[in-house]
Enzyme design. Structure first.
Site, PDB file in Angstrom:
ATOM      1  N   SER A  91       2.947   6.303   7.653  1.00  0.00           N
ATOM      2  CA  SER A  91       2.033   6.940   6.701  1.00  0.00           C
ATOM      3  C   SER A  91       2.152   8.447   6.611  1.00  0.00           C
ATOM      4  CB  SER A  91       0.588   6.558   7.037  1.00  0.00           C
ATOM      5  OG  SER A  91       0.347   5.220   6.672  1.00  0.00           O
ATOM      6  N   THR A 130       4.672  -6.334   7.168  1.00  0.00           N
ATOM      7  CA  THR A 130       5.939  -6.942   7.589  1.00  0.00           C
ATOM      8  C   THR A 130       6.670  -7.651   6.454  1.00  0.00           C
ATOM      9  OG1 THR A 130       4.812  -8.992   8.230  1.00  0.00           O
ATOM     10  CG2 THR A 130       5.053  -7.301   9.932  1.00  0.00           C
ATOM     11  N   TYR A 185      -9.676   3.934   3.757  1.00  0.00           N
ATOM     12  CA  TYR A 185      -8.224   4.120   3.752  1.00  0.00           C
ATOM     13  C   TYR A 185      -7.534   2.874   3.215  1.00  0.00           C
ATOM     14  CZ  TYR A 185      -3.709   5.720   5.641  1.00  0.00           C
ATOM     15  OH  TYR A 185      -2.412   6.138   5.802  1.00  0.00           O
ATOM     16  N   SER A 186      -6.640   3.075   2.250  1.00  0.00           N
ATOM     17  CA  SER A 186      -5.930   1.948   1.641  1.00  0.00           C
ATOM     18  C   SER A 186      -4.533   2.369   1.229  1.00  0.00           C
ATOM     19  CB  SER A 186      -6.685   1.435   0.410  1.00  0.00           C
ATOM     20  OG  SER A 186      -5.935   0.447  -0.272  1.00  0.00           O
ATOM     21  N   ASN A 187      -3.534   1.659   1.728  1.00  0.00           N
ATOM     22  CA  ASN A 187      -2.148   1.945   1.360  1.00  0.00           C
ATOM     23  C   ASN A 187      -1.893   1.710  -0.125  1.00  0.00           C
ATOM     24  OD1 ASN A 187      -0.654   2.629   3.932  1.00  0.00           O
ATOM     25  ND2 ASN A 187      -1.665   0.743   4.549  1.00  0.00           N
ATOM     26  N   GLY A 228       1.363   8.226  11.535  1.00  0.00           N
ATOM     27  CA  GLY A 228       2.031   7.126  10.849  1.00  0.00           C
ATOM     28  C   GLY A 228       2.402   6.030  11.831  1.00  0.00           C
TER      29      GLY A 228
END
Length: 380
Positions: free
Chosen positions: A109, A174, A200-202, A333
């Protein structure tokens, strides 16, 4: 990897670290944060400095090195390393076996700081506005299950206040996916939080990568290379796309169960965590960013403004206030086989990057103790 929602002034140092002499003068408390590994210190001067012997006669360096050793001894990492830089030079230290100073590794991250920098550069060029809605650039994409791109701004994506579900909660980080597949996975779920609340969100940064391409006609990787990697001469940093192998030199990377995961398809993370880099390059990048070399002053202030996320996050950066009063800025990260953390003073003159060659640190108290050892004054 998100910062843990803990008070910004950290609260407790492990007693075992105090016994090893890791508590800086005047430091009585340091609580775990969710930042993950390698620490390094950096300066705006990117010249190569000769590294002294680890620790040497410097009490702060000895304390930092002792904290690094605990990442291996108590943090259950096969190896750990750091690169610290300030105006006096740079210092590399390692513990365990398997990490070299010039090794390439996956930074997870930390990629978000690069993506946020490109978006803010585009805002400075008036090619987009942080007040733009997602629909203004990707019409109709974010819809369904209670999600609505017409009500979400780029500012909300940058600060993790969109409420969008994190696609990696389904893929466990993955499964290789395209950006569109990642967004579609997220949109099978209702919002994970009320818009405006920090969560928090990717998914947010995958969307920002798509918006960079929509605005410029180039991929986020091409834009980051042109705007950041080439000007700063970050020759060890890359956006590998679907390339599973790490560039040479590199060590091995291990999952928490001990399996070798050095080969990895970076599409498991995309714009939210694809980056491959080195300790030297991360120090140089954060030093240059915070020194104002990549953004105009107003946009750098915007990046460091945490009010939208209620103190938890700026835009691709987050602050941690240490008990000695110093606030460090950076990102962590985590991706399969790698954990990294960069922290820097707000002027970029002192930077620390550290990493471990596994998914994380078993004891979360160890990272904040390392930050305090490096950034809080210490005397014998």
């Amino acid at each position: 990897m998100p910062p843990r929602r803990t008070p910004r002034t950290l609260l407790a140092i492990p007693a075992s670290l105090a016994l090893l002499g890791l508590v800086p003068t005047g430091l009585s408390a340091l609580a775990p944060t969710d930042a993950h590994t390698l620490v390094s210190a950096s300066t705006t001067d990117s010249r190569a400095f000769a590294s002294p012997a680890p620790g040497g006669s410097n009490p702060a360096a000895r304390a930092t090195d002792a904290a690094l050793a605990l990442l291996v001894a108590r943090g259950k990492a096969p190896a750990a390393a750091l690169l610290a830089q300030d105006d006096s030079g740079s210092r590399f230290a390692d513990a365990g076996h398997g990490i070299g100073r010039s090794d390439h590794f996956r930074a997870g991250s930390v990629t978000k700081t690069f993506i946020a920098t490109v978006v803010l550069q585009l805002a400075a060029e008036h090619r987009l506005s942080l007040s733009d809605t997602v629909d203004a650039h990707l019409p109709g994409l974010v819809s369904g299950a209670g999600n609505d791109g017409a009500g979400l701004t780029l500012r909300a994506l940058l600060t993790h206040t969109s409420g969008l579900y994190d696609f990696t909660a389904d893929t466990s980080g993955t499964v290789p996916v395209t950006p569109l597949q990642a967004v579609h996975i997220a949109l099978t779920h209702p919002p994970a939080a009320v818009p405006g609340q920090y969560a928090y969100s990717n998914t947010n940064y995958v969307l920002l990568g798509m918006i960079i391409e929509q605005v410029t006609g180039n991929s986020y990787a091409t834009e980051a290379e042109r705007r950041i990697l080439t000007p700063l001469r970050l020759t060890g940093t890359s956006f590998p796309g679907a390339r599973t192998a790490l560039p040479a030199p590199h060590g091995r990377a291990y999952a928490t169960d001990g399996s070798d995961v050095t080969e990895l398809d970076p599409r498991v993370a995309g714009a939210a965590g694809e980056l491959v880099t080195t300790l030297t390059d991360l120090d140089r990048f954060y030093a240059a960013l915070l020194a104002g070399e990549l953004l105009p002053p107003g946009h750098l202030r915007e990046m460091l403004d945490t009010r939208t996320a209620h103190g938890s996050y700026g835009m691709g950066l987050y602050p941690v206030k240490l008990p000695c009063g110093t606030t460090v800025w950076g990102h962590n990260g985590r991706i399969s086989g790698s954990y990294v953390r960069t922290a820097a003073t707000v002027d970029g003159r002192r930077v620390l990057t550290f990493r471990v060659n596994t998914d994380g640190i078993a004891d979360p108290d160890l990272e904040p103790a390392l930050l305090a050892a490096e950034f809080c004054p210490r005397t014998e």
